[in-house]
Design a protein around this motif. Sequence first.
Motif, PDB file in Angstrom:
ATOM      1  N   UNK A  59      15.321  -3.429 -25.523  1.00  0.00           N
ATOM      2  CA  UNK A  59      15.712  -4.083 -26.777  1.00  0.00           C
ATOM      3  C   UNK A  59      17.177  -4.521 -26.693  1.00  0.00           C
ATOM      4  N   UNK A  60      18.049  -3.608 -26.177  1.00  0.00           N
ATOM      5  CA  UNK A  60      19.467  -3.966 -26.107  1.00  0.00           C
ATOM      6  C   UNK A  60      19.707  -5.093 -25.100  1.00  0.00           C
ATOM      7  N   UNK A  61      18.904  -5.123 -24.054  1.00  0.00           N
ATOM      8  CA  UNK A  61      19.000  -6.212 -23.077  1.00  0.00           C
ATOM      9  C   UNK A  61      18.806  -7.570 -23.741  1.00  0.00           C
ATOM     10  N   UNK A  62      17.826  -7.635 -24.641  1.00  0.00           N
ATOM     11  CA  UNK A  62      17.593  -8.890 -25.363  1.00  0.00           C
ATOM     12  C   UNK A  62      18.754  -9.197 -26.303  1.00  0.00           C
ATOM     13  N   UNK A  63      19.308  -8.127 -26.951  1.00  0.00           N
ATOM     14  CA  UNK A  63      20.440  -8.326 -27.860  1.00  0.00           C
ATOM     15  C   UNK A  63      21.664  -8.852 -27.113  1.00  0.00           C
ATOM     16  N   UNK A  64      21.837  -8.375 -25.850  1.00  0.00           N
ATOM     17  CA  UNK A  64      22.963  -8.855 -25.037  1.00  0.00           C
ATOM     18  C   UNK A  64      22.859 -10.348 -24.783  1.00  0.00           C
ATOM     19  N   UNK A  65      21.617 -10.810 -24.575  1.00  0.00           N
ATOM     20  CA  UNK A  65      21.409 -12.252 -24.374  1.00  0.00           C
ATOM     21  C   UNK A  65      21.901 -13.012 -25.609  1.00  0.00           C
ATOM     22  N   UNK A  66      21.709 -12.382 -26.793  1.00  0.00           N
ATOM     23  CA  UNK A  66      22.114 -13.044 -28.049  1.00  0.00           C
ATOM     24  C   UNK A  66      23.607 -12.905 -28.319  1.00  0.00           C
ATOM     25  N   UNK A  67      24.312 -12.131 -27.456  1.00  0.00           N
ATOM     26  CA  UNK A  67      25.757 -12.035 -27.630  1.00  0.00           C
ATOM     27  C   UNK A  67      26.305 -10.656 -27.946  1.00  0.00           C
ATOM     28  N   UNK A  68      25.438  -9.616 -27.985  1.00  0.00           N
ATOM     29  CA  UNK A  68      25.932  -8.248 -28.231  1.00  0.00           C
ATOM     30  C   UNK A  68      26.810  -7.826 -27.051  1.00  0.00           C
ATOM     31  N   UNK A  69      27.810  -6.933 -27.306  1.00  0.00           N
ATOM     32  CA  UNK A  69      28.711  -6.542 -26.209  1.00  0.00           C
ATOM     33  C   UNK A  69      27.970  -5.866 -25.061  1.00  0.00           C
ATOM     34  N   UNK A  70      28.420  -6.113 -23.828  1.00  0.00           N
ATOM     35  CA  UNK A  70      27.760  -5.553 -22.649  1.00  0.00           C
ATOM     36  C   UNK A  70      27.971  -4.039 -22.569  1.00  0.00           C
ATOM     37  N   UNK A  71      26.895  -3.303 -22.289  1.00  0.00           N
ATOM     38  CA  UNK A  71      26.999  -1.857 -22.079  1.00  0.00           C
ATOM     39  C   UNK A  71      26.699  -1.578 -20.608  1.00  0.00           C
ATOM     40  N   UNK A  72      27.642  -0.889 -19.879  1.00  0.00           N
ATOM     41  CA  UNK A  72      27.402  -0.631 -18.455  1.00  0.00           C
ATOM     42  C   UNK A  72      26.135   0.203 -18.226  1.00  0.00           C
ATOM     43  N   UNK A  73      25.480  -0.045 -17.084  1.00  0.00           N
ATOM     44  CA  UNK A  73      24.208   0.613 -16.779  1.00  0.00           C
ATOM     45  C   UNK A  73      24.318   2.129 -16.622  1.00  0.00           C
ATOM     46  N   UNK A  74      25.538   2.633 -16.299  1.00  0.00           N
ATOM     47  CA  UNK A  74      25.629   4.082 -16.106  1.00  0.00           C
ATOM     48  C   UNK A  74      25.403   4.865 -17.400  1.00  0.00           C
ATOM     49  N   UNK A  75      25.362   4.171 -18.532  1.00  0.00           N
ATOM     50  CA  UNK A  75      25.071   4.857 -19.795  1.00  0.00           C
ATOM     51  C   UNK A  75      23.584   5.172 -19.936  1.00  0.00           C
TER      52      UNK A  75
END
Lengths: 66, 132
Positions: B95-111
């Motif tokens: 879900x967050x991956x799709x939100x990132x496409x829309x412009x949400x701030x990037x969260x590093x994968x180590x989280x």
Amino acid sequence: MKNRLKVLRTERKWSQADLAERLEISRQSVNAIETGKFDPSLPLAFRIARLFDLTIEAIFEEDRRK
Amino acid sequence: MPERRSAAAQRYARRIWPTMLSYVVLLTIAIRTLDSQAVGDAARYVIALLPAIPLVGLIALVAQAISTETDEFQRAIWGEAVLWGTGATMVATTVYGFLEVAGAPHVPLYWVFPFLTGATLIAIAGLRRRYQ
């Protein structure tokens, strides 16, 4: 699955911890089996039956409504 | 009367702290070294990977603890909790991956790993309550 484990245990004046010790399982396991929330595997059911010197069917009863 | 702990649970409890300690030490070394810009590009990749080693060890510890647990009820709870944790992580990251496409701030994968750990622990607590 319904069972008579609690009755059989209290007849012998054992606590859940006592029964757990005899079956080499955790007290939480005894509690979950007694309350019918967890069905033991066939090997554990055999161990329980052997401990009380009964057959599995004399302790566990199939819940036919399911 | 103290609660009986299985051999698998005791082994896990014994090994978890050295693993976590080495993670903290390696993470500190990695962050400090990478921040200082003192090493070349190739070495930066190697240093960045250092904290991942104990994390892989941690995953192996959990897998070993579950697979060697002789108490079938505890094993069932852990297995179900990992399933819930994995499901929640997949839903959240997708879900967050799709939100990132829309412009949400990037969260590093180590989280992803701390999220999975947290979700699994919450599932464990929920399942323990259910089976109480």
